[in-house]
Enzyme design. Structure first.
Site: not given
Ligand code: BGC
Length: 717
Positions: A268
């Site tokens: 993530d």
């Molecule tokens: C979120 C994810 C997301 C990623 C990319 C993160 O802050 O937890 O779910 O896919 O950002 O945008």
């Protein structure tokens, strides 16, 4: 083509790509260490207007980038792809990722709302459409579906998942993966247990036992893997002290060894770097080493693999074989997607008419009728005067929900507009905003009350702003925000019948409304067709069929509250003080999982188990006769739950194992057959091995987790 390829991915890819496995091997052999680590490097577009920055373009040229995300539009993705495939030494194409969560431009209901449809085919259809719209904009990879089971509505991301149930969650996970992967790669996230954030506070730690992890939190991931999902995203949370983005048990033992997952794992956003504040790595190199060796292949946004791992690999602290395995997973994914052959993947977006029609249908299916005393609903279209009140009644941005990607407020049909479009010109529709969503001013109450007084019915559209749920949107109180409840009370005090339309991303505590308002409709955030779909239901053109995918508590103090809890040694006893209960509130929720009303009624009779003694290899067959006992055609979601009465490990009081959406005309009856593979009655025993234990079970078939006709069966050796 892609679909066929992906379906077969768990085994062998059927796509004869132009780059064979041997060619990938020889490509790998030609790569420098920097080029290898470059494939594991994923960055968010840092240029203006959805473009890659010059620095990022330079990285692509140097072969130090595996993919970019948040590059917006086919021109912008093509610009940087061209650099990667024509100007870099090895010409390896880039992946283009984006969070296409519930629509790209055409915004569909939030996933939690769509889950209320209990309709995997609908979820597949919206994912397919979203994937195609995204593909036409140059996107090859979405960070969806989010499949985190959530039992705590304080956690804002409950909006992005399918609610509390692993069975429903698994069906929807697989359906969405299939839908997306007809056009782009999917990423099932967040692996794993992120939804169990303590106290519902975003990014908080979790404390999930291995049994609960395997039985509750992991099944939707497994279902996605079985459906051929291309990638998984490792989560932010630590479970019992082990951060998910450095947890070899999750990303290696379970995912790759037990489940035989052949795709890749992406971290993530900066979750590799976050191993430092978690306190399991003293600095970037250690964080990178831990994540990569645990099985996290691609580093989203930390740049740690790129910047800090070369020295560790050169010194032998990270074996080259570990790097090579991760790189090969990325290369194979690119091959499987067809990027080597067709790096620009030109696609044509579907016509907005067709996606809007789909959005309206699925939004209609997602609406849950929570209360309807005295058949307040459906409303007569010829009602002489209707007051439409509330901060969300004529609001365009909020129905798009927390994560609407390229969704535009101008595309949204508001509830007020939907109602106006539904009723004849002779019906007077009065509008008053009444209040804001969160502000405390009551200055607009008088206008709202005056409108209600002149009307035959007052429709109040209340709830949350889109961004009050989703990421980083935990709430400690989950009632109606601001002065909305006072507004509701003031309007109800006029004596004009009130219909409460809720718009929100999580279960709310709505005790006053549940006691005093005759009709309540849960609409979640329904997307671009919110107003039309809501009006379809309010005026009876669509008979509501949504069922709650998550429990609605009576009060905050009950959280976590979910239907598939265990019995305890002292289950609730009304006359027993020393039983498991509260002094001040009932144990039961306000609205249970699986619950939802219709404008017609359904009767269940003759629940029969065809084979009441089954072996572990058999399939349980249960029949029930369902009758539409009301006066309108309607759709029922017949639900089958089981309870394992005695086992080596205490089992939940109920577990959903099957359901069927069935549409019946008035007085029509149908005998349904519901099937459960005995294997699905298994659980993780004392030795943490999955087992189907012989013994007595109860089965319930009915309209929710709190009702149903009962029968019995036995699993025999
Ligand atoms: C979120 C994810 C997301 C990623 C990319 C993160 O802050 O937890 O779910 O896919 O950002 O945008």
């Amino acid at each position: 083509m892609l679909h066929r390829c992906i379906t077969a991915f768990v085994g062998l890819c059927l796509c004869a790509g132009p780059v064979s496995a041997q060619k990938l091997d020889s490509l790998l052999a030609r790569m420098t260490l920097d080029e290898k680590l470059g494939q594991l490097n994923l960055l968010s577009a840092a240029g203006e207007n959805g473009r890659a920055s010059n620095d990022q373009i330079a990285l692509a040229r140097a072969g130090k980038l595996g993919g970019l995300f948040n590059v917006i539009g086919a021109e912008n993705t093509a610009q940087v792809q061209r650099v990667a495939v024509t100007e870099s030494r090895l010409k390896i194409p880039l992946l283009f990722g984006l969070d296409v969560i519930h629509g790209y431009r055409t915004t569909f209901p939030i996933p939690l709302g769509e889950a209320a449809s209990f309709d995997p085919e609908a979820a597949q259809a919206t994912a397919r459409a979203a994937g195609l719209e995204a593909a036409a904009a140059g996107i090859s990879w979405t960070y969806a579906p989010m499949v985190d089971i959530a039992r705590d509505p304080r956690w804002g991301r409950i909006a992005e998942g399918s609610g509390e149930d692993p069975y429903l969650g698994s069906l929807l996970a697989a359906a969405r993966v299939r839908g997306f992967q007809e056009n782009i790669f999917a990423t099932v996230k967040h692996f794993a247990g992120y939804g169990a954030a303590e106290a519902g506070r975003e990014y908080n730690e979790t404390e999930i036992s291995e049994r609960t992890m395997r039985e509750i939190y992991l099944p939707p991931f497994k279902a996605a893997v079985d459906a051929g999902v291309a990638s998984l995203m490792s989560a932010f949370n630590d479970n019992a002290g082990v951060p998910s983005s450095g947890n070899a048990w999750l990303t290696d033992t379970v995912l790759r060894r037990e489940w035989r997952f052949k795709g890749f794992v992406v971290s993530d956003w900066t979750s590799v770097a976050e191993l430092i504040p978690h306190g399991v790595a003293g600095g970037p190199s250690e964080a990178g080493r831990r994540a990569l060796t645990a099985g996290v292949d691609m580093d989203m946004q930390s740049s740690i693999y790129m910047d800090s791992l070369p020295a560790l690999v050169r010194s032998g602290r990270i074996p080259m074989a570990v790097v090579d395995s991760a790189v090969m997973r990325i290369l194979r994914a690119k091959q499987r997607l067809g990027l080597f052959k067709d790096p620009y993947r030109p696609r044509t977006a579907p016509a907005m008419d067709s996606t809007r029609a789909l959005a309206r249908r699925v939004a209609g299916e997602s609406i849950v009728l929570l209360k309807n005393d005295g058949s307040t609903l459906p409303l007569d279209k010829n009602t002489s005067a209707i007051a439409v009140i509330g901060p969300l009644a004529d609001n365009k941005p909020e129905p798009l929900g927390p994560w609407h990607t390229m969704g535009q407020p101008e595309d949204v049909v508001t509830v007020l507009a939907g109602i106006k479009a539904k009723v004849p010109a002779t019906t007077q529709v009065m509008y008053a905003q009444g209040s804001g969503v969160e502000d405390t001013s009551t200055a607009g109450f008088a206008e709202a009350v005056a409108a209600a007084k002149q009307a035959k019915v007052a429709i109040l559209v209340l709830g949350e702003r889109g961004e009050m749920s989703g990421e980083a949107a935990s709430r400690s109180m989950i009632g109606l925000p601001g002065v909305q409840e006072q507004l509701l009370e003031a309007v109800a005090a006029t004596g004009t019948p009130v219909v409460l339309v809720l718009m929100n991303g999580r279960p709310l505590t709505i005790e006053w409304a549940a006691e005093h308002v005759p009709a309540i409709v849960e609409t979640w955030f329904l997307g671009v067709e919110a107003g039309n779909a809501t009006a379809d239901v309010l005026f009876g053109d669509v008979n509501p069929s949504g069922r709650l995918p998550v429990t609605f508590p009576r009060s905050l103090g009950q959280i976590p509250i979910y239907y598939n809890h265990r019995n305890t040694g002292r289950p609730f006893g009304a006359n027993n003080k020393f039983s498991s209960k509260y002094l001040d509130i009932p144990n039961t929720p306000r609205y249970p999982f699986g619950y939802g009303l219709s404008y017609t009624t359904f009767g269940y009779r003759d629940v029969k188990v065809t084979n009441p003694r089954i072996r572990a290899t058999d399939t349980l067959v249960v029949s029930v006769t369902l009758t539409n006992t009301g006066s309108r055609e309607g759709t029922e979601v017949a639900q089958l739950y089981v309870r394992d009465e005695v086992a080596s490990v205490a089992r939940p009081v109920r577990e959903l194992k099957a359901f069927q959406r069935v549409t019946l005309k008035p007085n029509e009856s149908r005998t349904l057959t519901l099937r459960v593979a005995a294997q699905d009655l298994g659980f993780y025993g004392l030795n943490m091995k999955r087992v189907v234990e012989p013994g007595a079970f109860r089965v319930y078939v009915g309209p929710s987790s709190a009702e149903g006709q009962e029968a019995r069966f036995e699993v025999v050796r």
